[in-house]
Scaffold this active site. Structure first.
Site, PDB file in Angstrom:
ATOM      1  N   MET A   1      15.404 -72.796   2.172  1.00 35.11           N
ATOM      2  CA  MET A   1      14.705 -72.351   0.977  1.00 35.11           C
ATOM      3  C   MET A   1      13.245 -72.765   1.039  1.00 35.11           C
ATOM      4  O   MET A   1      12.807 -73.432   1.974  1.00 35.11           O
ATOM      5  CB  MET A   1      15.364 -72.942  -0.270  1.00 35.11           C
ATOM      6  CG  MET A   1      16.788 -72.465  -0.482  1.00 35.11           C
ATOM      7  SD  MET A   1      16.912 -70.700  -0.813  1.00 35.11           S
ATOM      8  CE  MET A   1      16.404 -70.630  -2.523  1.00 35.11           C
ATOM      9  N   CYS A   2      12.510 -72.461   0.012  1.00 34.10           N
ATOM     10  CA  CYS A   2      11.086 -72.761  -0.071  1.00 34.10           C
ATOM     11  C   CYS A   2      10.748 -73.044  -1.532  1.00 34.10           C
ATOM     12  O   CYS A   2      11.609 -73.025  -2.404  1.00 34.10           O
ATOM     13  CB  CYS A   2      10.246 -71.589   0.435  1.00 34.10           C
ATOM     14  SG  CYS A   2      10.719 -70.977   2.071  1.00 34.10           S
TER      15      CYS A   2
END
Length: 245
Positions: A1-2
């Site tokens: 994810m980010c």
């Protein structure tokens, strides 16, 4: 994810948006509070911004963690903008590394970021890739799931779709072929479109400004959390949230 953010409003130093907030994007690169998948976002970062009178954004991207980049500290102190998109990256397994894989992705007047992952990358996404003309598929900016999602959104934009229409169409296309997480962020320097699909997304408005982010950058009041599977469209006049289902 980010983790990512987009801002529209009065011109402000990048430092004030990205680095200075106590729980802002800079800190989220190693200590996000709401991130549901992954714990550290150290696989690259990027910032895109618009200069007054120029519709084509500038970008600064690097393949390593934001906290280790001395050049960005100087840049963030002096560069000011009223339209910004920034992201820190946690790479999906099997995706390419390097600067080209770091958001924001860009084309013409648009900046784009993907907070999420397509877990069946790359072998299970042949049907999704087939939605793109061969020339566009060959021109992917990086061998990553995010670059493929960006290519799909860009295809809709170039066909004349609005920001929100392009993101909604992309999410629905991807969802037919993958159980991926699709928090998308898109701006043209005048408006912001975003989706909440599998992770957190928040926004806060003030007179003449709007900030959209994966999670609040401070504990001050005024933050609103979007429900999952929703679409946001914002500009300096207001925010509209609608369902994607």
């Amino acid at each position: 994810m980010c983790r990512h953010l987009a801002y529209l409003g009065p011109s402000v130093a990048l430092h004030e948006l990205v680095v200075a907030p106590p729980e802002g994007l800079y800190r989220q690169s190693w200590a996000p509070r709401l991130q549901q998948y992954g714990t550290v976002n150290a696989d690259g970062f990027g910032v895109g911004w618009y200069a007054e009178g120029d519709p084509v954004p500038a970008r600064y991207r690097r393949p390593g963690p934001i906290w280790a980049d001395e050049g960005f500290a100087d840049l963030a102190r002096v560069v000011r903008s009223g339209a910004v998109l920034a992201a820190v990256r946690s790479a999906t397994a099997g995706c390419a590394s390097g600067e080209a894989a770091a958001a924001p992705f860009a084309a013409e007047q648009w900046l784009f970021s993907h907070n999420g992952a397509l877990p069946d990358w790359p072998d299970g996404l042949g049907a999704l890739a087939a939605l793109l003309p061969p020339a566009e598929l060959l021109n992917l900016t990086a061998r990553t799931d995010s670059a493929l999602v960006w290519a799909l959104a860009l295809h809709h934009l170039r066909d004349g779709a609005g920001l929100d229409e392009a993101l909604a169409a992309t999410v629905h296309e991807v969802a037919k072929h993958s159980e991926g997480r699709l928090n998308l962020l898109l701006t043209d320097g005048s408006s912001i479109a975003a989706t909440a699909w599998g992770d957190t997304l928040c926004y806060r408005t003030a007179p003449g400004s709007v900030l959209v982010a994966s999670e609040p950058s401070d504990d001050l009041p005024g933050w609103h959390r979007l429900p999952d599977r929703s679409l946001l469209l914002a500009d300096l006049h207001g925010v509209t949230v609608s369902s994607l289902t």
